[in-house]
Write an enzyme that holds these catalytic residues in place. Sequence first.
Site, PDB file in Angstrom:
ATOM      1  CG  ASN A 119     -58.359  71.248 104.003  1.00  0.00           C
ATOM      2  OD1 ASN A 119     -58.729  71.351 105.173  1.00  0.00           O
ATOM      3  ND2 ASN A 119     -58.394  72.259 103.147  1.00  0.00           N
ATOM      4  N   PRO A 120     -59.939  68.433 105.987  1.00  0.00           N
ATOM      5  CG  PRO A 120     -60.058  68.208 108.308  1.00  0.00           C
ATOM      6  CD  PRO A 120     -59.079  68.340 107.172  1.00  0.00           C
ATOM      7  CB  THR A 151     -54.715  70.192 107.105  1.00  0.00           C
ATOM      8  OG1 THR A 151     -56.056  70.225 106.610  1.00  0.00           O
ATOM      9  CG2 THR A 151     -53.800  69.668 106.001  1.00  0.00           C
ATOM     10  CG  ASP A 178     -55.968  74.380  93.363  1.00  0.00           C
ATOM     11  OD1 ASP A 178     -55.632  73.262  92.935  1.00  0.00           O
ATOM     12  OD2 ASP A 178     -56.805  75.100  92.790  1.00  0.00           O
ATOM     13  CD  GLU A 183     -51.240  75.228 104.108  1.00  0.00           C
ATOM     14  OE1 GLU A 183     -50.732  74.387 104.878  1.00  0.00           O
ATOM     15  OE2 GLU A 183     -52.342  75.773 104.315  1.00  0.00           O
ATOM     16  CG  ASP A 273     -63.928  80.931  98.125  1.00  0.00           C
ATOM     17  OD1 ASP A 273     -65.098  80.807  97.733  1.00  0.00           O
ATOM     18  OD2 ASP A 273     -63.061  80.075  97.951  1.00  0.00           O
TER      19      ASP A 273
END
Length: 492
Positions: A119-120, A151, A178, A183, A273
């Site tokens: 996941n970048p 992703t 996480d 997913e 967040d």
Amino acid sequence: MYQTGGGNPVLSDRVLVNGTVTEATLASDGELRWSEGGSHRRLEVAREVLGFSAEGSRIKIRAAVESGGIYCVGGREAPVRKTFVFEPLSEDSLKLWCQKLQGYIDSLGRPKRLLIFVNPFGGKKCASKIFVDDVKPLLEDANVEFTVQETKYQLYAKEVAQSLDLSKYDGIVCVSGDGVLVEVINGLLEREDWDAAIKMPIGAIPAGTGNGMAKSLLDSVGHTCTTYNATLAIIRGNKRSLDVATILQGETRFFSVLMLAWVVDKVWWQIFDIESEKYRWMGSARIGFYALQRVFHLRKYNGRISFVPAPGFEAYGEPSSQEGHFVGKDISNPSRSEPLKVQPCGYRGPNVDLESSNWRKIDGPFVSIWLHNVPWGGEDTKAAPDAKFSDGYWDLILIGNCPKLALLSLMPEMNNGNHVNSPHVLYLKVKAFVLEPGPRADDATKGGIIDVDGEVLARGRGTYKSDRKSLMAYDKLQITVDQGLATVFAPV
């Protein structure tokens, strides 16, 4: 020389090590022994050897060993990569060494082919660099074949997992926080062949903001939460079962493996967040900074929780006639945003006799409601110290009426889990749970936020504006637990 038996030599032969001929032995218990420079050396193949390769007349054994030496009983020092070179004295001996070493490694059930999601966009956006610098070299040392997919958007990993040809892989690895792991779980459980798909082992390598699963797994055996240790755990191939919770509202389902929080006052870790984007430049420090602000503007919310307690926790709450069963029932959406629809295929949830269960209830107002499947909500937040990976229960952590100063004193205690000892915290285990979220106690026109595994599941009126639709309405929802349904790679 070939022998069998517990701890007896499987292969013992003379080899050349650093220019000196010495006796090397591979025992049936997987211990590799030899002498070098007048000292006796040994490697545990299962714990320390990553892989090997034959290059010309030599065998290069790639290992991860304790930094204090080749072997350290009970050590928890950070391992380091080392290469040991043996040179058998004949071609037949070389072939035999390769055969026996590979045979023992194969017997360990290690993964040979992995699908890796990177996941970048998560955390500090360094997952791609973490994979290249830290993860990839170890996988190559271990002769693991891998396919990498970055992703591209939210739910990308879920979509891939739903249609993936699982026969091509021995496991799925998530280099992320996480969210990608969750997913993948949801994608596997929404397949028609979900019962076989969910047996696919999943690995978590910390590269995001929360990293609760990786932290929980590594901390359970006393390892620090690093990408190195997490990758070693996956290479070694040890597995453990993981409970999965089904969150249900009408016909809409979501599968959770970490936590659910009713964010009645956004005082805790990764949930910030949602409202603390303007402090993102501070990194993870913004969570504590925003929490401090919120304590001094404390919100309490009305509502009710109902639950089926685990044995030993039957005295908590008041008796309730809550049946907890509303599959297929229409649930209104007071937030006026149309919830997303989930296709009615795949796993439908555990078979639990909710109607005849011993339901209990607690009425608000509440400061905070959490449900946890694993001990750590993030690398610095031990939210549920007694949580187990596959005991069939989720841990409920409840804060009702709590003075501001008492709440403030609880915050540092969450680093070690001591907050659950506070008289202001109720801590118990539940098998099933129903949440009926209500409005703010001081303003009935505003609701709260329901967070699942770090993502917003539902939000009430007056929370915040977003173009992203919620999966569920800010209304009654049900949670049941299926013991040990999923499988994760775990350290030993």
